[in-house]
Write a protein that holds these residues in place. Structure first.
Motif, PDB file in Angstrom:
ATOM      1  N   UNK A  41       0.826  -1.213   0.000  1.00 37.04           N
ATOM      2  CA  UNK A  41       0.000   0.000   0.000  1.00 37.04           C
ATOM      3  C   UNK A  41       0.856   1.258   0.000  1.00 37.04           C
ATOM      4  N   UNK A  42       1.950   1.224   0.761  1.00 37.56           N
ATOM      5  CA  UNK A  42       2.806   2.409   0.865  1.00 37.56           C
ATOM      6  C   UNK A  42       3.456   2.752  -0.476  1.00 37.56           C
ATOM      7  N   UNK A  43       3.687   1.731  -1.310  1.00 42.07           N
ATOM      8  CA  UNK A  43       4.375   1.952  -2.586  1.00 42.07           C
ATOM      9  C   UNK A  43       3.425   2.241  -3.745  1.00 42.07           C
ATOM     10  N   UNK A  44       2.143   1.900  -3.590  1.00 42.55           N
ATOM     11  CA  UNK A  44       1.228   1.989  -4.725  1.00 42.55           C
ATOM     12  C   UNK A  44      -0.004   2.851  -4.467  1.00 42.55           C
ATOM     13  N   UNK A  82      -6.709   6.366   9.298  1.00 44.73           N
ATOM     14  CA  UNK A  82      -5.995   6.705   8.059  1.00 44.73           C
ATOM     15  C   UNK A  82      -4.690   7.427   8.369  1.00 44.73           C
ATOM     16  N   UNK A  83      -4.750   8.359   9.306  1.00 43.93           N
ATOM     17  CA  UNK A  83      -3.547   9.103   9.679  1.00 43.93           C
ATOM     18  C   UNK A  83      -2.460   8.172  10.207  1.00 43.93           C
ATOM     19  N   UNK A  87       1.109   7.591   8.214  1.00 41.22           N
ATOM     20  CA  UNK A  87       2.321   8.049   8.897  1.00 41.22           C
ATOM     21  C   UNK A  87       3.458   7.044   8.780  1.00 41.22           C
ATOM     22  N   UNK A  88       3.135   5.778   8.543  1.00 45.36           N
ATOM     23  CA  UNK A  88       4.151   4.727   8.441  1.00 45.36           C
ATOM     24  C   UNK A  88       4.664   4.542   7.020  1.00 45.36           C
TER      25      UNK A  88
END
Length: 370
Positions: A41-44, A82-83, A87-88
């Motif tokens: 999720x963090x990358x896409x 969501x926050x 944040x991660x």
């Protein structure tokens, strides 16, 4: 989401039943899958539109909290969730996926066959693959059914334990097919909210056939009908995945990776889906042979984007069928569609094979779309 009611339901050869759990699963295994979901999720996340991302947040939040699709969500609670997730992301997008450990043995996160062999006695199913925009997608769910169909291993999942932002009611990976009842139920609920009081559209006709009325109360009886509808339509989406596998070509994953942009990828995926839908192995053939009016209307109503644009004759055929109840009209549209989509797919393959450079193929593909 609350666990689906445990009943046997037979439709199109698909039996949804509970697999008895025999052993618990360690939290570390679940946490490692969750970590891989968060890394993906963090990358896409940037591939989704703002609206699309918010909708996926909402669905993932409901899944993690065990809420029904129609449950109210407090704005401050999901905003905080969501926050915390976002944040991660700066740290997670630098990380690699973790291997998964079961009973002291380590598995690559995409080794779905061996992982599911190890999970079978625990009543769980694990899925991994590449979704839209080639986003790595993972999920872990309770296993509802395991069976062999046409030389494919079919996993039908119930309640989902862990998943990433991407979700789909079904996917095929090699000779493994995953049918996910929870995302399918959410999709059907979303379509229910689009119903109108008038009759005549494929969507309205479909829900009437499954026993629904626009604006009816959301109660225990409604929930049972929605579960029944999901179990029934699961056989249709299984047939699509089988046809997709049987109609597949070896170059297609590489063709997708060379699409060039999102519009081109959507077009390529639509062509692949339409070949499967209209194939002799596919769902429209099964629906026509079974004279299933409800599944026909729902299948047409679920067509969006390029799938809807590229296949106008199926809606025209449905309009005529609604007046005449002549199934040969639908069969004619299926056959003509299959021939056209197969020719379009072959044109894409030829363009790929005859392009010396990546940019050459992207230009040819863009010309086809225009």
């Amino acid at each position: 989401m609350k666990r689906l009611e445990k009943v046997k339901f037979v439709h199109y050869g698909l039996v949804v039943r509970t697999v008895i759990k025999k052993a618990p699963m360690k939290d570390s295994f679940i946490n490692d899958i969750k970590f891989n979901c968060d890394v993906s999720d963090s990358k896409y996340w940037g591939y989704f539109s703002i609206c699309g991302l918010l909708m996926r947040y909402r669905d993932l939040y409901r899944s993690e909290k065990g809420l029904q699709p129609w449950s109210d969500i407090r704005r401050n609670e999901i905003a905080e969730w969501i926050s915390g997730k976002e944040s991660r992301w700066p740290e997670l997008e630098k990380r690699d996926f973790r291997d998964l450990s079961i009973d002291g043995k380590s598995y690559h996160p995409f080794d779905i066959f061996e992982i599911n062999r190890a999970l079978k006695e625990r009543g769980l199913v694990y899925g991994a693959g590449y979704a839209m925009y080639m986003k790595p997608a993972f999920f872990l769910a309770e296993l509802g059914e395991l069976r062999e169909v046409s030389d494919h291993t079919v996993y039908v999942s119930d309640r989902e334990i862990v998943r990433d932002l991407f979700t789909s009611p079904a996917m095929v990976q090699g000779r493994c097919i995953f049918v996910r009842l929870e995302p399918l139920t959410v999709l059907l609920w979303e379509k229910f909210t689009e119903l109108t009081a008038k009759q005549g559209t494929a969507l309205d006709d479909a829900f009437v056939r499954y026993g629904f009325l626009a604006g009816e109360n959301i109660d225990g009886q409604f929930e049972k009908k929605l579960q029944h509808m999901a179990s029934s339509y699961a056989g249709v989406i299984l047939r699509h995945e089988l046809a997709e596998s049987l109609e597949g070509v070896p170059e297609w994953p590489e063709i997708l990776s060379r699409a060039g942009d999102r519009k081109a990828e959507h077009y390529l995926r639509a062509i692949k889906d339409l070949v499967a839908d209209t194939s002799d192995h596919g769902p429209f053939k099964m629906i026509i042979d079974g004279r299933d009016h409800g599944a026909l209307g729902l299948s047409i109503a679920l067509m969006e984007g390029f799938r809807k644009v590229l296949y106008p004759e199926i809606r025209e055929a449905y309009g005529e069928f609604s007046r005449s109840r002549d199934w040969s009209v639908v069969e004619k549209a299926r056959i003509s569609g299959y021939k056209r989509f197969l020719a379009q797919r072959d044109a894409v393959i030829n363009a790929y094979r005859n392009s010396a450079r990546r940019n050459d193929f992207s230009r040819k593909l863009k010309a086809m779309i225009e």
